[in-house]
Design a protein around this motif. Structure first.
Motif, PDB file in Angstrom:
ATOM      1  N   THR A 203       1.996  -3.542   4.973  1.00 46.97           N
ATOM      2  CA  THR A 203       1.951  -3.765   3.542  1.00 46.97           C
ATOM      3  C   THR A 203       0.550  -4.211   3.169  1.00 46.97           C
ATOM      4  O   THR A 203      -0.274  -4.464   4.018  1.00 46.97           O
ATOM      5  N   ALA A 204       0.258  -4.308   1.896  1.00 48.05           N
ATOM      6  CA  ALA A 204      -1.131  -4.479   1.504  1.00 48.05           C
ATOM      7  C   ALA A 204      -1.290  -5.444   0.361  1.00 48.05           C
ATOM      8  O   ALA A 204      -0.384  -5.667  -0.417  1.00 48.05           O
TER       9      ALA A 204
ATOM     10  N   LYS B 242       0.840  -1.197   0.000  1.00 47.39           N
ATOM     11  CA  LYS B 242       0.000   0.000   0.000  1.00 47.39           C
ATOM     12  C   LYS B 242       0.876   1.248   0.000  1.00 47.39           C
ATOM     13  O   LYS B 242       2.006   1.251   0.506  1.00 47.39           O
ATOM     14  N   LYS B 243       0.339   2.304  -0.554  1.00 44.88           N
ATOM     15  CA  LYS B 243       1.110   3.522  -0.803  1.00 44.88           C
ATOM     16  C   LYS B 243       1.673   4.140   0.478  1.00 44.88           C
ATOM     17  O   LYS B 243       2.749   4.736   0.469  1.00 44.88           O
TER      18      LYS B 243
ATOM     19  N   ALA C  94      -5.933   0.207  -8.416  1.00 44.56           N
ATOM     20  CA  ALA C  94      -5.370  -1.095  -8.060  1.00 44.56           C
ATOM     21  C   ALA C  94      -5.497  -2.077  -9.220  1.00 44.56           C
ATOM     22  O   ALA C  94      -4.563  -2.835  -9.526  1.00 44.56           O
TER      23      ALA C  94
ATOM     24  N   THR D 161      -4.672  -6.498   4.738  1.00 45.36           N
ATOM     25  CA  THR D 161      -4.436  -5.705   5.937  1.00 45.36           C
ATOM     26  C   THR D 161      -3.892  -6.618   7.014  1.00 45.36           C
ATOM     27  O   THR D 161      -3.980  -7.848   6.920  1.00 45.36           O
TER      28      THR D 161
ATOM     29  N   THR E 189      -4.282  -6.511  -2.761  1.00 44.32           N
ATOM     30  CA  THR E 189      -4.879  -5.756  -3.838  1.00 44.32           C
ATOM     31  C   THR E 189      -6.374  -5.922  -3.801  1.00 44.32           C
ATOM     32  O   THR E 189      -6.914  -6.775  -3.122  1.00 44.32           O
TER      33      THR E 189
ATOM     34  N   ASN F  59      -2.850   2.418  -4.358  1.00 42.60           N
ATOM     35  CA  ASN F  59      -3.799   3.129  -3.506  1.00 42.60           C
ATOM     36  C   ASN F  59      -4.995   2.210  -3.280  1.00 42.60           C
ATOM     37  O   ASN F  59      -5.818   2.020  -4.169  1.00 42.60           O
ATOM     38  N   ARG F  60      -5.067   1.637  -2.064  1.00 36.14           N
ATOM     39  CA  ARG F  60      -6.124   0.658  -1.788  1.00 36.14           C
ATOM     40  C   ARG F  60      -7.512   1.279  -1.812  1.00 36.14           C
ATOM     41  O   ARG F  60      -8.512   0.580  -1.924  1.00 36.14           O
TER      42      ARG F  60
END
Length: 255
Positions: A250-251, A76-77, A105, A130, A253, A98-99
Motif C-alpha cells: 500500500t502507499a 497505490k494503484k 495524487a 513504500t 501520498t 498513481n504515485r
C-alpha cells in the motif's frame, strides 16, 4: 470513493466490513496474532486521518484489525491487481492513487478533503509511501497531513511493531508470530494552515518513531520463533503462500 478518487456509491460501513471479511481470515491462515494497545484513542465517530507505519503487505492484516467503520484507505494503484485481495479492496471503496503522477495524487487529496467532513469519513494513509523493514521510519510524505489540515480534522497515529522475528522478505523467512498495534493519542489540526504542515508532519513522525523504537526493544525481548523459518520459495506451507503478500504494497501520498 473509488479508483482514482472518484465517488463510489453504497454504505461506507458495509464496504469496510467487506474489507475486514476479505483480509482477516488471512491472519489465521498465516498464523499471525495481533495485540492492540490504546484502542480507546480510536473510539471516535468524528472524521479523521489515520497514519500508520508501513513495513510489508502484512500491514493490511494489522489495518483491518483496528480499522473503524466509515474508514477509507488510500493505496497505490497497483494494489488493485493483487487478485482476490485487490478485488475486495476495490469493492470496499479504497481510494487508489498513481504515485508516479504527483498532480493526480494532489488532486485525490483535494477531492478527499472536500468529502471527508461531508460524508463523515475516516481516511487511512501510510505516510512513508513504500514498504520499509529498517529499524527506523522513512521520512513521511506530507499528503496525509495536508489532507488533515485542509479538512481541519484530527490525526490518529498508529504504530505496528516490527515483524523481524517471523517475517523477512530479504531473508525469505515467514513463520507464525505475534505483533503489537499501538494507537497513539490524536493530534488536533484545528486552526493550522498549510505552512504548519512540515512541523506537523515531523511532530507526528517523531512520536511514531519513538513508539516504534520502544516497541522494537520490547519486541526483541518478548518474541522468539518457535518454528524453523519456512522458505518463501517453496510451494507448500505458509512460506510458499507469501508471494502474493510480498508482490505489492500500500502507499502514502506525494509531498
Amino acid at each position: 470513493m473509488g479508483p482514482g478518487g472518484t465517488p463510489q456509491q453504497g454504505p461506507t460501513s458495509s464496504r469496510t466490513g467487506l474489507l475486514r471479511a476479505a483480509i482477516l481470515p488471512l491472519k489465521h491462515f498465516y498464523g499471525i496474532k495481533m495485540q492492540v494497545q490504546g484502542s480507546e484513542h480510536l473510539n471516535t465517530k468524528e472524521p479523521c486521518v489515520i497514519v500508520c507505519n508501513h513495513q510489508a503487505s502484512l500491514d493490511l492484516m494489522g489495518m483491518v484489525e483496528v480499522i473503524p467503520d466509515r474508514c477509507v484507505p488510500i493505496a497505490k494503484k497497483e494494489l488493485m491487481y493483487m487478485g482476490t485481495v485487490g478485488w475486495a479492496c476495490w469493492l470496499s471503496g479504497i481510494i487508489f492513487i498513481n504515485r508516479h503522477k504527483r498532480e493526480d495524487a494532489i488532486d485525490v487529496i483535494s477531492q478527499t478533503a472536500r468529502t471527508i467532513r461531508r460524508e463523515n469519513l475516516r481516511v487511512w494513509i501510510f505516510p512513508e509511501g513504500t514498504r520499509n523493514q529498517d529499524k527506523s521510519m522513512l521520512p513521511f510524505k506530507r499528503g496525509a497531513f495536508h489532507l488533515a489540515v485542509q479538512a481541519q480534522v484530527p490525526i490518529f497515529p498508529i504504530v505496528i511493531s516490527p515483524y523481524w522475528d517471523f517475517f523477512s522478505s530479504k531473508d525469505k523467512k515467514f513463520t507464525s508470530g505475534t505483533c503489537t498495534i499501538r494507537i497513539l493519542p490524536k493530534v488536533d489540526t484545528e486552526g493550522l494552515s498549510p505552512k504548519d504542515v512540515p512541523e506537523l508532519t515531523e511532530t507526528v513522525r517523531r512520536a511514531m518513531a519513538d513508539a516504534f523504537a520502544e516497541m522494537s526493544a520490547n519486541h526483541c525481548g518478548d518474541q522468539c520463533a518457535e518454528q524453523p523459518p519456512l522458505s518463501c520459495s517453496t510451494g507448500a506451507g505458509a512460506g510458499g503462500r507469501t508471494g502474493s503478500l510480498q508482490q505489492e504494497d500500500t502507499a502514502g501520498t506525494s509531498n
